[in-house]
Scaffold this active site. Structure first.
Site, PDB file in Angstrom:
ATOM      1  N   ARG A  57      22.335  12.497   5.486  1.00  0.00           N
ATOM      2  CA  ARG A  57      23.101  12.783   4.274  1.00  0.00           C
ATOM      3  C   ARG A  57      23.173  14.273   3.938  1.00  0.00           C
ATOM      4  O   ARG A  57      24.260  14.809   3.686  1.00  0.00           O
ATOM      5  CB  ARG A  57      22.481  12.062   3.061  1.00  0.00           C
ATOM      6  N   THR A  58      22.038  14.940   3.912  1.00  0.00           N
ATOM      7  CA  THR A  58      22.043  16.327   3.430  1.00  0.00           C
ATOM      8  C   THR A  58      22.855  17.194   4.390  1.00  0.00           C
ATOM      9  O   THR A  58      23.713  17.974   3.963  1.00  0.00           O
ATOM     10  CB  THR A  58      20.596  16.848   3.308  1.00  0.00           C
ATOM     11  N   LYS A  86      11.312  28.995  22.123  1.00  0.00           N
ATOM     12  CA  LYS A  86      10.642  30.065  22.894  1.00  0.00           C
ATOM     13  C   LYS A  86       9.628  30.801  22.030  1.00  0.00           C
ATOM     14  O   LYS A  86       9.062  31.807  22.444  1.00  0.00           O
ATOM     15  CB  LYS A  86      11.686  31.082  23.386  1.00  0.00           C
ATOM     16  N   ARG A 107      16.497  23.041   6.257  1.00  0.00           N
ATOM     17  CA  ARG A 107      15.480  21.981   6.086  1.00  0.00           C
ATOM     18  C   ARG A 107      14.349  22.275   7.055  1.00  0.00           C
ATOM     19  O   ARG A 107      14.587  22.570   8.237  1.00  0.00           O
ATOM     20  CB  ARG A 107      16.038  20.591   6.345  1.00  0.00           C
ATOM     21  N   HIS A 135      13.502  19.670  -3.048  1.00  0.00           N
ATOM     22  CA  HIS A 135      14.795  19.271  -2.463  1.00  0.00           C
ATOM     23  C   HIS A 135      15.824  19.400  -3.602  1.00  0.00           C
ATOM     24  O   HIS A 135      16.339  18.403  -4.101  1.00  0.00           O
ATOM     25  CB  HIS A 135      14.676  17.827  -1.955  1.00  0.00           C
TER      26      HIS A 135
HETATM   27  N1   CP Z   1      18.382  12.028   0.911  1.00  0.00           N
HETATM   28  C1   CP Z   1      18.198  12.752   2.026  1.00  0.00           C
HETATM   29  O1   CP Z   1      17.673  13.872   1.986  1.00  0.00           O
HETATM   30  O2   CP Z   1      18.664  12.149   3.168  1.00  0.00           O
HETATM   31  P1   CP Z   1      18.631  12.794   4.611  1.00  0.00           P
HETATM   32  O3   CP Z   1      17.193  12.925   5.019  1.00  0.00           O
HETATM   33  O4   CP Z   1      19.391  11.836   5.486  1.00  0.00           O
HETATM   34  O5   CP Z   1      19.279  14.142   4.529  1.00  0.00           O
END
Ligand code: CP
Length: 308
Positions: A57-58, A86, A107, A135
Site C-alpha cells: 500500500r505505502t 556492497k 521505509r 508511520h
Molecule cells: N499499511 C501499510 O503500511 O501497508 P504496507 O506495509 O503494505 O505498505
C-alpha cells in the site's frame, strides 16, 4: 503555513492546524486520485522510492500519487540489487539519491532511520515507516478515513492488537489526542502500549481506557482500529507464537455495535478480521487503503512546493 521543503518524519510535532490543512487539501485531490480528473500539478517532478522492508500500500499509493499528478517515480527496487548490498551506508545512499529526485520516500526496519536520512538530505524525506517507530503518512490517511467515514472531534475509538511494536497506532494516538479522543487500548499484556506514549497522549488531552478483550469495548465505540500481531518485530519467535491469533473479530462480534461503527486496519491482515466481516457496512479497511492516495498526493504537492 510552510510545508515546502519540509521532512515528514513523525506526527509528534504536528499541530492540529497543520493536520487539518493536509486533510482539507486531500479532499480537493479525491477526484484526481480516482482518475476522474487529470492534473499536471507535479509535472517534471521526480519522487524517489526507497523501501528496505516489504510494502504494497505505502509504496504503490505513493507511486500512484506522483503519477496521477503528472510526475515520475524513481524506484530503488530490490535492496539486494542496489549498492547497499556492497555495504553502502544509508547516509551515502541518501546523499546520492537527493541529487536524482525532488523528494524521497523511505521505509526502513531501523527506528530513527528516517530522521537520520533527513539529516543528510537536501530534499524532503517522507517517512514510510521506520521499524517500530513512526508511520506518519499512514496516520494522516487514518485521520482522513475517520473524517470521511465517521467524525474526528471527540471520537470514541478502540485500538486492538500489537500496541507495543505497532508504529501505526503510536502515531495515531498522538494525532487523535489533538482532537480530544477517548482511546480504548486492547492488547495481550505482552504487547501493551508503552507507558511513555500513554503519559504523553494523556498530557496532550486524550482519555485512555484499558480493556482485556474486544468484546468489552466494541459496542461503545465509533471506530475499531485493528492491527496485525507483527511476527517480524519479535526478537524471540516463540514469544510471537504465545500471542498470535489472540485477538480476532467475526460477524458475531458485531451483533450489538453502533449502526455507523467502522472497522479500520492499516493492512496487511493475517487472521484478526474474519473475511466474512468484509461484506458488512462496518468494514472500512479497503476504502482506508484508497484514501492513502489523496493524502499522499496532498503531501507531495505541499512538500514539493506546488501548492500551499
Ligand atoms: N499499511 C501499510 O503500511 O501497508 P504496507 O506495509 O503494505 O505498505
Amino acid at each position: 503555513m510552510k510545508f515546502k521543503g519540509q521532512h515528514i518524519i513523525s506526527m509528534t510535532g504536528f499541530s492540529r492546524e497543520r493536520i487539518d490543512h493536509i486533510l482539507n487539501t486531500a479532499e480537493k485531490m479525491e477526484a484526481i486520485a480516482r482518475g476522474e480528473k487529470r492534473s499536471e500539478l507535479l509535472e517534471g517532478k521526480i519522487l524517489a522510492v526507497l523501501f528496505f522492508e516489504p510494502s504494497t500500500r505505502t509504496r504503490m499509493s505513493f507511486e500512484t500519487s506522483i503519477l496521477r499528478l503528472g510526475g515520475n517515480v524513481l524506484n530503488l527496487g530490490s535492496v539486494d540489487a542496489s549498492s547497499i548490498s556492497k555495504g553502502e551506508t544509508l547516509a551515502d545512499t541518501i546523499r546520492v539519491v537527493d541529487g536524482y529526485a525532488d523528494a524521497v520516500v523511505l521505509r526502513h526496519p531501523k527506528e530513527g532511520a528516517a530522521q537520520l536520512a533527513s539529516e543528510f538530505s537536501r530534499v524532503p524525506i517522507l517517512n514510510a515507516g521506520d521499524g517500530a517507530g513512526h508511520h506518519p503518512t499512514q496516520t494522516l490517511l487514518d485521520l482522513y478515513t475517520i473524517k470521511r467515514e465517521s467524525y474526528l472531534e471527540g471520537l470514541k475509538i478502540a485500538l486492538a492488537g500489537d500496541l507495543k511494536y505497532g508504529r501505526t497506532v503510536h502515531s495515531l494516538c498522538y494525532a487523535l489526542s489533538l482532537y480530544g479522543a477517548q482511546i480504548t487500548l486492547i492488547s495481550p499484556k505482552e504487547l501493551c502500549m508503552p507507558d511513555e506514549i500513554i503519559n504523553d497522549i494523556v498530557a496532550r488531552g486524550a482519555k485512555i481506557i484499558e480493556k482485556d478483550s474486544i468484546e468489552d469495548a466494541i459496542d461503545d465505540v465509533d471506530v475499531l482500529y485493528m492491527t496485525r500481531i507483527q511476527k517480524e518485530r519479535f526478537p524471540d519467535p516463540s514469544e510471537y507464537h504465545k500471542v498470535a491469533s489472540r485477538l480476532k473479530i467475526t460477524v458475531e462480534s458485531l451483533k450489538n455495535v453502533k449502526e455507523g461503527m467502522k472497522i479500520m486496519h492499516p493492512l496487511p491482515r493475517v487472521d484478526e478480521i474474519d473475511a466474512k466481516v468484509d461484506i458488512t457496512p462496518h468494514a472500512c479497511y479497503f476504502k482506508q487503503a484508497f484514501y492513502g492516495v489523496p493524502i499522499r498526493m496532498a503531501l507531495l504537492g505541499l512538500v514539493m512546493g506546488a501548492i500551499e
